[in-house]
Design a protein around this motif. Structure first.
Motif, short mmCIF file in Angstrom:
data_model
loop_
_atom_site.label_atom_id
_atom_site.label_comp_id
_atom_site.label_asym_id
_atom_site.label_seq_id
_atom_site.Cartn_x
_atom_site.Cartn_y
_atom_site.Cartn_z
N ALA A 131 0.83 -1.21 0.00
CA ALA A 131 0.00 0.00 0.00
C ALA A 131 0.86 1.25 0.00
O ALA A 131 0.58 2.22 -0.71
CB ALA A 131 -0.92 0.01 1.22
N LEU A 132 1.94 1.24 0.79
CA LEU A 132 2.84 2.39 0.81
C LEU A 132 3.52 2.56 -0.53
O LEU A 132 3.68 3.69 -1.02
CB LEU A 132 3.88 2.22 1.92
N ALA A 133 3.93 1.45 -1.16
CA ALA A 133 4.59 1.53 -2.46
C ALA A 133 3.63 2.09 -3.51
O ALA A 133 4.01 2.93 -4.34
CB ALA A 133 5.10 0.16 -2.88
N ALA A 134 2.37 1.64 -3.48
CA ALA A 134 1.38 2.15 -4.44
C ALA A 134 1.14 3.64 -4.22
O ALA A 134 1.04 4.42 -5.17
CB ALA A 134 0.06 1.38 -4.30
N GLY A 135 1.06 4.05 -2.95
CA GLY A 135 0.89 5.47 -2.65
C GLY A 135 2.07 6.30 -3.12
O GLY A 135 1.91 7.42 -3.63
N THR A 136 3.28 5.74 -2.98
CA THR A 136 4.47 6.44 -3.44
C THR A 136 4.48 6.57 -4.95
O THR A 136 4.85 7.61 -5.51
CB THR A 136 5.73 5.69 -2.97
N TYR A 137 4.04 5.51 -5.64
CA TYR A 137 3.96 5.56 -7.10
C TYR A 137 2.96 6.63 -7.54
O TYR A 137 3.25 7.43 -8.45
CB TYR A 137 3.55 4.19 -7.65
N ALA B 126 -1.13 11.47 -1.23
CA ALA B 126 -1.11 10.09 -1.73
C ALA B 126 -0.32 9.19 -0.79
O ALA B 126 -0.75 8.09 -0.43
CB ALA B 126 -0.52 10.05 -3.14
N ARG B 127 0.84 9.65 -0.36
CA ARG B 127 1.65 8.87 0.59
C ARG B 127 1.02 8.88 1.99
O ARG B 127 1.01 7.88 2.69
CB ARG B 127 3.08 9.42 0.65
N TRP B 128 0.49 10.04 2.37
CA TRP B 128 -0.15 10.17 3.69
C TRP B 128 -1.34 9.23 3.79
O TRP B 128 -1.51 8.53 4.80
CB TRP B 128 -0.57 11.63 3.86
N ALA B 129 -2.13 9.16 2.74
CA ALA B 129 -3.31 8.30 2.76
C ALA B 129 -2.90 6.83 2.85
O ALA B 129 -3.51 6.05 3.59
CB ALA B 129 -4.15 8.53 1.51
N ALA B 130 -1.87 6.46 2.09
CA ALA B 130 -1.42 5.07 2.11
C ALA B 130 -0.95 4.68 3.52
O ALA B 130 -1.24 3.58 3.99
CB ALA B 130 -0.30 4.87 1.10
N ALA B 131 -0.24 5.58 4.18
CA ALA B 131 0.24 5.28 5.53
C ALA B 131 -0.92 5.16 6.52
O ALA B 131 -0.89 4.33 7.44
CB ALA B 131 1.22 6.36 5.98
N SER C 279 -5.09 7.07 -4.65
CA SER C 279 -4.01 6.18 -4.21
C SER C 279 -4.57 4.96 -3.50
O SER C 279 -4.03 3.85 -3.63
CB SER C 279 -3.04 6.93 -3.30
N ILE C 280 -5.68 5.14 -2.77
CA ILE C 280 -6.31 4.02 -2.10
C ILE C 280 -6.99 3.10 -3.11
O ILE C 280 -6.80 1.88 -3.12
CB ILE C 280 -7.34 4.50 -1.06
N GLY C 281 -7.79 3.67 -3.99
CA GLY C 281 -8.53 2.88 -4.97
C GLY C 281 -7.63 2.09 -5.90
O GLY C 281 -7.87 0.91 -6.17
N SER C 282 -6.57 2.72 -6.41
CA SER C 282 -5.71 2.05 -7.38
C SER C 282 -4.98 0.87 -6.75
O SER C 282 -4.80 -0.18 -7.38
CB SER C 282 -4.71 3.04 -7.98
#
Length: 419
Positions: A146-152, A279-284, A333-336
């Motif tokens: 999830a963090l990697a996807a948010g970073t992407y 995007a990163r904040w949401a993933a975390a 970022s969450i949905g993808s």
């Protein structure tokens, strides 16, 4: 029976902090720059295109909509090709073809030819977004996926931002053709860096050709999953509203009472930096609050931000755009990344369906928003997009009930972190 080497030495993906993890994120960040700088390269200069080529705002926006249509209709074919030849090779083919087409677009002798080249460019770029997420889900340790996807996704915001910030000032000085060429040259450099950095896949296994019947079976299974369907609807509605706002806010700011030049209007895309952060904040935050709650919060932020743009005060409009953009990229970022968690098989196709919905929304709503803007003005467009965001929040709340786990538990130390 002798076990295979893969069975005897199971590998659980690149862990956060490893060399492979960093190379994946860096390589995909440059892929994001190459992809999204090109895909939206004309957005910052739409008023210039409309003026020089004597077309309406909605017609000028077709340079965005047809590119995203091209991407939308090819994400599924690209995903099936990637299942056969490999994720990295498919992305390399797509990004290389798009770069060549991007360099040709500024040379278009007429508006119809420009639209044709932009459509082909979008079709080539279909080989990046969905495959990138599938590649991440396969190659990164699930504890950090999830963090990697948010970073992407954060990297894609930088790509889109860089293209728009470059296009605005160049377009003001030398016209939209020079602006498009400058963005394409930047994308070419980013594509080269992607090819150099991205590591080969270690968990990919080529899929046997299943034919049309097998492909339809995979897609039908995803289409019958209500949780995946909710995410696809979210992608269609939110992306469509997001692109509509950015397509036509420039026209609003170029007219009375603001009368801003293209170079200043392009600075509104600095709001993308809020998306890079969120995007990163949401993933975390998913580890603490769950994907469902973070996604709904993102849509609420979008509505609050758009409410501020209804004023005639430029500082409030810009503050609202920051809030709106941050909320959108948090939700995206969450949905993808969620598609790869919900889909136990056919992950590339699940991600491709997400991108199909995402870019169809960009094309259809992004264009149709111009008709609403031209007929009824900014207030009508903003209220319509707010309605789309509220609809998404309700669908998400119903399809993903509170208390249902959304992140499978996978220990971060489930295996050796090999670079």
């Amino acid at each position: 029976m002798a076990r295979t080497d893969r069975e005897a030495n199971p590998w659980f993906g690149h862990a956060k902090g490893s060399v492979g993890y960093r190379r994946i994120l860096a390589g995909l960040a440059f892929a994001g720059v190459a992809t999204f700088a090109q895909l939206y390269s004309t957005q910052a200069v739409l008023p210039l295109i409309a003026g020089e080529l004597q077309v309406t705002a909605a017609e000028a926006a077709l340079t965005i909509s047809l590119a995203t249509v091209g991407l939308a209709v090819t994400v599924l074919p690209w995903s099936f090709l990637a299942d056969r030849i490999g994720r990295v090779r498919a992305m390399a083919w797509g990004i290389s073809a798009a770069t060549v087409l991007g360099l040709l677009a500024p040379l278009a002798p007429s508006f119809p030819v420009l639209l044709g080249l932009r459509t082909l460019e979008g079709m080539a770029l279909g080989g990046i977004p969905a495959i990138a997420i599938a590649y991440l889900n396969e190659e990164v340790n699930k504890a950090h996926a999830a963090l990697a996807a948010g970073t992407y996704v954060a990297g894609t915001t930088l790509g889109g931002l860089a293209g728009r910030l470059l296009a605005g000032p160049v377009g003001d000085l030398w016209g939209w053709r020079a602006a498009a060429l400058a963005v394409s040259l930047m994308a070419t450099a980013a594509a080269v860096l992607f090819l150099l950095l991205v590591p080969p896949a270690r968990k990919f296994t080529p899929a046997a050709a299943s034919g049309l019947r097998g492909a339809l079976a995979v897609l039908t299974a995803h289409g019958r999953n209500p949780r995946l369907l909710a995410i696809y609807v979210q992608a269609f509605l939110l992306m469509g509203g997001f692109v509509a706002v950015y397509n036509y806010l420039g026209f609003r700011l170029s007219g009375e009472p603001f009368s801003l030049p293209a170079s200043l209007i392009s600075l509104i895309f600095l709001a993308y930096l809020s998306g890079t952060v969120t995007a990163r904040w949401a993933a975390a935050l998913t580890q603490r609050f769950g994907r469902r709650n973070v996604l709904i919060t993102g849509t609420v932020l979008m509505v609050a931000g758009l409410a501020l743009t209804l004023t005639q005060q430029l500082p409030l409009i810009l503050a609202g755009l920051l809030l709106f953009t941050g909320g959108f990229f948090a939700a995206h970022s969450i949905g993808s990344g969620w598609t790869g968690v919900i889909a136990s098989t056919g992950r590339a196709q699940a991600a491709s369906l997400y991108n199909l919905a995402y870019y169809l929304g960009s094309s259809v709503i992004g264009w149709a928003g111009g008709l609403l803007f031209q007929s009824l003005g900014w207030t009508a467009l903003a209220l319509a997009v707010m309605g789309l965001a509220c609809t998404t929040a309700v669908i998400t709340a119903v399809a993903h009930p509170a208390g249902v786990p959304t992140v499978p538990h996978v220990p971060a130390t489930a295996g050796p972190a090999k670079p």
